[in-house]
Design a protein around this motif. Structure first.
Motif, mmCIF file in Angstrom:
data_model
loop_
_atom_site.group_PDB
_atom_site.id
_atom_site.type_symbol
_atom_site.label_atom_id
_atom_site.label_comp_id
_atom_site.label_asym_id
_atom_site.label_seq_id
_atom_site.Cartn_x
_atom_site.Cartn_y
_atom_site.Cartn_z
ATOM 1 N N SER A 174 -5.942 3.829 10.201
ATOM 2 C CA SER A 174 -5.240 4.077 8.956
ATOM 3 C C SER A 174 -3.989 4.908 9.188
ATOM 4 N N GLU B 93 -0.372 4.516 -2.041
ATOM 5 C CA GLU B 93 -1.388 5.342 -1.389
ATOM 6 C C GLU B 93 -0.764 6.202 -0.291
ATOM 7 N N ASN C 160 0.807 -1.228 0.000
ATOM 8 C CA ASN C 160 0.000 0.000 0.000
ATOM 9 C C ASN C 160 0.839 1.276 0.000
#
Length: 211
Positions: free
Chosen positions: A145, A38, A35
């Protein structure tokens, strides 16, 4: 947020910086991390969001291509400039910091919280640093997150610096308090913060070594 190839790059940036006593966030993300695209896409926002409250550095990165031996690759665009990344420079930073402190890299995205140096010997103060293993925190449900914990760290750093600025004799920011407030705000479900901070694979400080 600034690109720095190694630890000396952070110290040089701090010595030439304009902020007074402030928090420093060191964000460790490799393009090969899960990831990562991102996460790296947020660098431009953090560059502007943190300017008045804290310094943020991304080790292993440069605002211009490095010599061929470093194998740098273009990975981001921040404030109109291309950023380049090198595994070699990133590994050099990991070795430098590991030799200087008890810290050991977790191998995944990680955030270190420390404060600017107060003396003439160094622009950095590692005496009460805090390290957060971001992916471990997400897997365990401590935070929801990377973006959320970064924003909360920026917010908490601003609050902590403003609180200390009214005390003329204050010489030390509370990195623990910055991390604690940010984790509490970024947690997706109510949890006892004292229990979260006991997880030494997620939360480490200057007095603990990774097991």
């Amino acid at each position: 947020m600034e690109a720095v190839s190694n630890l000396e790059g952070i110290e040089a940036a701090e010595k030439s910086g304009q902020l007074d006593q402030h928090a420093i966030l060191i964000v460790l993300i490799k393009p090969s991390d899960a990831n990562s695209k991102e996460l790296i896409s947020q660098f431009n926002y953090y560059h502007f969001a943190a300017k008045s409250s804290c310094s943020i550095y991304a080790p292993g990165y440069s605002v211009e291509p490095l010599p061929p031996k470093y194998g740098s690759q273009k990975t981001a665009r921040v404030d109109g400039n291309d950023w380049y990344y090198s595994d070699q420079c990133f590994a050099e930073f990991v070795d430098q910091l590991g030799n200087r402190t008890k810290w050991q890299y977790c191998g995944e995205p990680e955030i270190l919280i420390l404060q600017s140096g107060m003396g003439a010997h160094s622009a950095l103060n590692f005496s009460n640093y805090v390290s957060l293993d971001i992916m471990k925190g997400i897997r365990e449900g401590y935070i929801d997150s990377f973006q959320r914990i970064m924003q909360e760290l920026i917010n908490a750093a601003r609050t902590e610096v403003e609180a200390k600025s009214v005390l003329s004799q204050a010489t030390r920011l509370s990195n623990f308090e910055i991390a604690k407030v940010a984790i509490e705000s970024a947690s997706p479900i109510p949890q006892a913060i004292k229990d979260i901070l006991k997880d030494r694979l997620f939360y480490r400080s200057a007095t603990t070594r990774r097991r």
